[in-house]
Design a protein around this motif. Structure first.
Motif, short mmCIF file in Angstrom:
data_model
loop_
_atom_site.label_atom_id
_atom_site.label_comp_id
_atom_site.label_asym_id
_atom_site.label_seq_id
_atom_site.Cartn_x
_atom_site.Cartn_y
_atom_site.Cartn_z
N MET A 1 0.81 -1.11 -0.11
CA MET A 1 0.08 -0.24 0.07
C MET A 1 0.68 1.22 0.23
SD MET A 1 -3.20 0.97 2.80
CE MET A 1 -3.41 0.39 2.76
N ALA A 2 0.76 2.45 -0.69
CA ALA A 2 1.45 3.45 -0.89
C ALA A 2 0.89 4.37 0.77
CB ALA A 2 0.90 4.49 -2.10
N GLU A 3 2.07 4.74 0.86
CA GLU A 3 1.98 5.84 2.00
C GLU A 3 2.76 7.00 1.88
OE1 GLU A 3 4.23 3.93 5.56
OE2 GLU A 3 2.96 2.15 4.96
N ILE A 4 1.98 8.26 2.14
CA ILE A 4 1.34 9.35 2.28
C ILE A 4 1.62 10.32 3.51
CG2 ILE A 4 1.20 11.40 1.36
CD1 ILE A 4 -0.39 10.03 -0.58
N GLU A 5 3.25 10.80 3.56
CA GLU A 5 3.70 11.45 5.03
C GLU A 5 3.47 12.84 5.09
OE1 GLU A 5 4.97 10.17 7.97
OE2 GLU A 5 4.40 8.03 6.52
N THR A 6 2.14 13.75 5.88
CA THR A 6 2.02 14.69 5.42
C THR A 6 2.05 16.07 7.12
OG1 THR A 6 0.84 16.46 4.22
CG2 THR A 6 -0.37 14.64 5.25
N ASP A 7 2.14 16.53 7.34
CA ASP A 7 1.46 17.50 8.00
C ASP A 7 0.30 17.53 8.92
OD1 ASP A 7 4.47 18.29 8.83
OD2 ASP A 7 4.72 20.07 8.17
N VAL A 8 -0.80 18.66 7.98
CA VAL A 8 -1.88 18.50 8.37
C VAL A 8 -2.60 17.27 6.95
CG1 VAL A 8 -3.68 19.85 8.17
CG2 VAL A 8 -2.04 20.49 9.12
N VAL A 143 -5.07 9.61 16.86
CA VAL A 143 -5.42 9.70 15.42
C VAL A 143 -3.64 9.93 14.35
CG1 VAL A 143 -6.62 9.94 13.82
CG2 VAL A 143 -7.69 9.87 15.51
N ALA A 144 -3.86 8.68 14.30
CA ALA A 144 -2.13 10.02 12.95
C ALA A 144 -2.33 9.33 11.25
CB ALA A 144 -0.62 8.57 13.63
N GLY A 145 -3.94 9.52 10.89
CA GLY A 145 -3.15 9.81 10.02
C GLY A 145 -5.42 9.02 9.18
N ALA A 146 -5.41 8.74 8.03
CA ALA A 146 -6.17 7.80 7.14
C ALA A 146 -5.39 7.20 6.54
CB ALA A 146 -7.16 8.41 7.21
N ARG A 147 -6.30 5.89 6.38
CA ARG A 147 -6.35 5.22 4.97
C ARG A 147 -7.52 5.44 4.07
NH1 ARG A 147 -8.44 -0.24 4.39
NH2 ARG A 147 -9.26 -0.31 6.27
N VAL A 148 -6.94 5.88 2.75
CA VAL A 148 -7.73 6.59 2.13
C VAL A 148 -7.64 5.66 0.63
CG1 VAL A 148 -8.03 9.12 0.34
CG2 VAL A 148 -7.35 8.81 3.36
N ARG A 149 -8.70 5.63 -0.54
CA ARG A 149 -8.51 5.46 -1.44
C ARG A 149 -8.67 6.84 -3.09
NH1 ARG A 149 -12.94 2.15 -1.79
NH2 ARG A 149 -11.80 -0.02 -1.26
N LEU A 150 -8.37 6.50 -3.43
CA LEU A 150 -7.69 7.62 -4.15
C LEU A 150 -8.65 7.56 -5.24
CD1 LEU A 150 -4.76 8.97 -3.70
CD2 LEU A 150 -6.19 9.54 -1.87
N ALA A 151 -9.01 8.92 -6.45
CA ALA A 151 -10.32 8.24 -7.50
C ALA A 151 -9.37 7.40 -8.64
CB ALA A 151 -9.82 9.71 -8.68
N ASP A 152 -8.44 6.87 -8.35
CA ASP A 152 -7.64 5.96 -9.50
C ASP A 152 -8.16 4.45 -8.89
OD1 ASP A 152 -5.59 5.55 -8.28
OD2 ASP A 152 -4.45 6.65 -9.19
N GLY A 153 -8.41 4.41 -7.56
CA GLY A 153 -8.85 3.36 -6.58
C GLY A 153 -7.54 2.88 -6.02
N THR A 154 -6.17 3.75 -6.50
CA THR A 154 -5.15 3.52 -5.27
C THR A 154 -5.53 3.13 -3.56
OG1 THR A 154 -4.08 4.13 -7.15
CG2 THR A 154 -2.90 3.52 -5.17
N GLU A 155 -5.11 2.52 -3.09
CA GLU A 155 -5.55 2.64 -1.47
C GLU A 155 -3.82 3.23 -0.49
OE1 GLU A 155 -7.34 0.13 0.62
OE2 GLU A 155 -8.99 -0.73 -0.51
N GLU A 157 -2.16 4.76 3.03
CA GLU A 157 -2.07 4.96 3.95
C GLU A 157 -1.55 6.62 4.49
OE1 GLU A 157 -0.83 3.11 7.16
OE2 GLU A 157 -2.53 1.28 6.80
N ILE A 158 -2.51 7.27 4.93
CA ILE A 158 -1.74 8.98 5.00
C ILE A 158 -1.19 9.37 6.09
CG2 ILE A 158 -2.39 11.49 4.70
CD1 ILE A 158 -4.38 10.79 2.13
N HIS A 159 -0.07 9.22 6.31
CA HIS A 159 0.25 9.89 8.27
C HIS A 159 0.58 11.27 8.21
CE1 HIS A 159 1.23 4.99 8.66
NE2 HIS A 159 1.93 5.44 7.06
#
Ligand SMILES: Cc1cc2nc3c(=O)[nH]c(=O)nc-3n(C[C@H](O)[C@H](O)[C@H](O)COP(=O)(O)OP(=O)(O)OC[C@H]3O[C@@H](n4cnc5c(N)ncnc54)[C@H](O)[C@@H]3O)c2cc1C
Length: 438
Positions: A1-8, A143-155, A157-159
């Motif tokens: 699963m793809a992982e993205i790190e962001t501040d907010v 809470v440390a982010g969310a699991r998201v399904r993007l428009a292209d179907g990719t799931e 984790e956004i931390h």
């Protein structure tokens, strides 16, 4: 699963979410916004005024049962909120009176939405549309982010150390409306964006958020019964704002509320009446001064009676009170009984019951304009409990670390009262972003 790190991480791209994201980006934070719908803007794109109570005294008077901390923070944060809108290059007009007790500024919400997106992107932030939020990521009771399904179907984790819920309420979910507003609330026509279906509430409850307050009511307006909204321009066009100068009778042929306190408050009361419908009666004076006039300075005026009639609403014109006896039987009202009450009320003046505190003028000038009305739902007042910084509270009164909420997802601020939807989304969106950026 793809992982993205962001501040907010911001979930929902309407007034609250875009405000929070643009502010956080301006503070130098990396930002990811996920929006369920194909377009951003939510209900904010239909709004025209940022307004609220101008002082603590007015807020306390009109919203006595709302959360005191949130009430105070809303009044205190409002002018900074207006400065923030202007700082994005969006004009806010001079202050005008809104709904008798409020003060607010007209501004172009669509321009504001565009400017927020521009600010987010120019600072390197991302805005994903048609994205589904599957679950929040729990971490050590927070809470440390969310699991998201993007428009292209990719799931993925956004931390993120800060997640802001801003999905706009649960008005598009009839089951939640019945459970938290009133058993009859699921029957109301939806007067809002179609995507705010309680996702923020569900996500927050799954991590132990406190919610409230059941039966605290909702924001909405009276509309003609049997007339469906064709498109969002109908939300305002069909709203019977003039009801505060008219008389409303239920199916027992009785007035049941002080109509003059405001159409949005009468709307809540009508929901609880038999079959949630009532006969709205205006005379020629009200028609001239209020039905064809604009309800707030700067808003377009439109003949609401004419529109309701053209769109097939239950409407009628009676030349005088005697003609009320000929109301169509299938509507279910006793016209003669209603006419009798109007005569008594006209004779009683300021002593009429229920009282008409803000306009006790007689309705004695024919012809009379009759429209059957029912409530339509914009957003509920029940929702996720927050503190004045937008931090989500847990059931023990503490905060859930890393989790914030703002706008119509939140509850507690209003209890059978209303002083604006844009203003709390703005003020608590900014507060959440500022706290998240700490
Ligand atoms: C016709 C109309 C006129 C109005 N006029 C005024 C006015 O003049 N003044 C005023 O104060 N208020 C007004 N309001 C109310 C005001 O628009 C709202 O109170 C305000 O937009 C709330 O902001 P919000 O961010 O909470 O919700 P919204 O602005 O509705 O944004 C919520 C966003 O979250 C998105 N979303 C939903 N679920 C998810 C999910 N699971 N994941 C990601 N995104 C999600 C939605 O698609 C939407 O884009 C009006 C409302 C309407 C309908």
């Amino acid at each position: 699963m793809a992982e993205i790190e962001t501040d907010v991480l911001v979930i929902g791209a309407g007034m609250a979410g875009l405000t929070a994201a643009a502010r956080a980006a301006t503070s130098g934070k990396s930002v990811v916004v996920v929006e369920k719908s194909a377009a951003i803007g939510g209900s904010a794109q239909f709004a025209g005024y940022a307004w609220t109570a101008p002082s603590h005294e007015v807020m306390d008077e009109v919203n006595p049962d709302g959360d005191p901390e949130l009430r105070r923070a809303l009044v205190d944060g409002f002018s900074d909120g207006i400065d923030w809108i202007r700082s994005l290059g969006v004009d806010c007009a001079d202050a005008v009176t809104v709904l008798r007790y409020g003060t607010g500024h007209q501004f172009d919400t669509n321009r504001y939405i565009d400017e927020c997106r521009r600010r987010i992107r120019s600072h390197g932030g991302e805005v994903h549309t048609s994205a589904e939020t599957l679950a929040l990521l729990p971490l050590d009771g927070g809470v440390a982010g969310a699991r998201v399904r993007l428009a292209d179907g990719t799931e993925c984790e956004i931390h993120s150390p800060a997640t802001i819920l801003a999905t706009g309420g649960f008005q598009a979910n009839p089951d939640l409306a019945s459970a938290h507003i009133h058993p009859a609330a699921s029957e109301m026509q939806l007067r809002s964006n179609p995507t705010s279906a309680g996702d923020g509430l569900r996500l927050a409850e799954a991590v132990g958020a406190a919610t409230g307050t059941d039966r605290s009511g909702f924001y909405g307006h009276l509309v003609p019964t049997g007339v469906r909204f064709r498109d969002p321009s109908d939300f305002v066009a069909l709203s019977l704002y003039y009801s505060e100068h008219a008389l409303l009778f239920n199916l027992d042929n009785r007035r049941f509320t002080d109509e003059t306190v405001g159409d949005h408050l009468t709307t809540m009361d009508l929901l609880e009446q038999p079959e949630s419908r009532g006969l709205l009666v205006a005379d020629a004076r009200v028609y001239r001064d209020w039905i064809t006039g604009s309800y707030v300075e700067g808003a377009a005026s439109l003949d609401k009676f004419d529109l309701a009639q053209r769109r097939g609403g239950r409407c009628g014109i009676a030349e005088n009170l005697d003609e009320f006896a000929y109301l169509p039987e299938e509507w279910g009202y006793d016209g003669a009984a209603i006419a009798h009450q109007i005569r008594s009320l006209n004779a009683a003046g300021a002593d009429g019951q229920p009282p008409r505190r803000f306009d006790s003028s007689p309705l004695d000038e024919g012809p009379y304009y009759l429209v059957e009305a029912c409530p339509a739902l914009t957003f509920p007042f029940h929702g996720i409990r927050i503190d004045e910084h937008g931090r989500v509270l847990d059931s023990a009164g503490g905060t859930i670390s890393g989790l914030f909420a703002a706008g119509s997802d939140t509850g507690g601020l209003y209890n059978r009262a209303y002083t604006g939807g844009i203003a709390p989304a703005l003020v608590f969106g900014l507060a959440a972003a500022d706290r998240a950026a700490c």
